[in-house]
Design an enzyme around this catalytic site. Sequence first.
Site, mmCIF file in Angstrom:
data_model
loop_
_atom_site.group_PDB
_atom_site.id
_atom_site.type_symbol
_atom_site.label_atom_id
_atom_site.label_comp_id
_atom_site.label_asym_id
_atom_site.label_seq_id
_atom_site.Cartn_x
_atom_site.Cartn_y
_atom_site.Cartn_z
ATOM 1 N N SER A 10 0.839 -1.192 0.000
ATOM 2 C CA SER A 10 0.000 0.000 0.000
ATOM 3 C C SER A 10 0.880 1.249 0.000
ATOM 4 C CB SER A 10 -0.954 -0.049 1.200
ATOM 5 O OG SER A 10 -1.997 0.883 1.038
ATOM 6 N N GLU A 53 -1.654 -2.805 -8.059
ATOM 7 C CA GLU A 53 -2.986 -2.935 -7.467
ATOM 8 C C GLU A 53 -3.303 -1.616 -6.787
ATOM 9 O OE1 GLU A 53 -3.578 -3.202 -3.833
ATOM 10 O OE2 GLU A 53 -1.487 -2.660 -3.467
ATOM 11 N N HIS A 71 -4.793 -5.534 -1.702
ATOM 12 C CA HIS A 71 -5.741 -5.282 -0.616
ATOM 13 C C HIS A 71 -6.907 -6.261 -0.744
ATOM 14 C CE1 HIS A 71 -3.581 -1.433 -0.911
ATOM 15 N NE2 HIS A 71 -3.972 -1.167 0.322
#
Length: 311
Positions: free
Chosen positions: A118, A215, A281
């Site tokens: 992230s 992502e 995620h």
Amino acid sequence: MNVAPLTRPARLRPGARVAVVAPSGPVPGDRLQEGLDILRDWGLDPVAGRHTLDVHPEFGYLAGADEARARDLEEAWCDPSVDAVICARGGYGAQRMVDLVDWAAMRAAGPKVFVGYSDITALHEAFAVRLGLATLHGPMAAAVSFLNDARTQESLRATLFEPESVMTLTARTAGVLVPGRARGVTLGGCVSLLAAGLGAPHARAGARGGLLLVEDIGEEAYRLDRILTQLLRSGWLDGVAGVALGSWEDCGPYEQEVRTLLRDRLAPLGVPVVEELGFGHRAGALTVPLGVPAVLDADARALTLEVPALR
């Protein structure tokens, strides 16, 4: 210049000391303790950084002051008793502290395992460019997705201790957006962070020759369009060898909108593209090494590492 393989750190052994730090968002104490307990159950010796539970006095979305977060990372890395550094959570803040780290001191300390994803994408890029070090795009010690998901935990545990057992990465959800087969060195992470790093000091020049793994979470389709278009217009994606797509949680209806957008932006590159490969995620997220040579086989819906993630 093509993306080159990076130095792989050593795998972990029982009793290895692991430092948990918070370079980004604030960390709830109960979740941190639960994560430390899981690592302890694996036979590791986890310790938390001095400022891991700090909260910035003005900006509550930050885990303490930028300088304090940078020092925690630096001190953990430069401690000769520490074998690995695992981030506590993502959120936001890594970009604010990355240039405050003494990267020369980190380089002198030698290679170690580094884990996160992230917002931690900003640090993965820094480790690659400034230290020439391969890292792990994997779960974080105080993240709910790690604490409550046995498959996510097992993927990280196996990668840390038995990297030969996870040489082929795939998922039941995986599909083909563009067929083909390509070889390259893995790179990537959260696509919005990659775009946000364009033009920053020590930014990677581009993904030429690499296998790009991307992502994201919480980005509506039009924002993903803008992010991908920025990477395309900047030339950062010129010469990329292949693309593996992970999860797109809360990014809009996948079947009706996000997949169409990804195909629209990425198919013209003319390289293999695999979708929903199982990292990011999402529940059961795979731990994926960044900086190692691999083969992306879209038709087989798999990414196969040519060397283990860790030595």
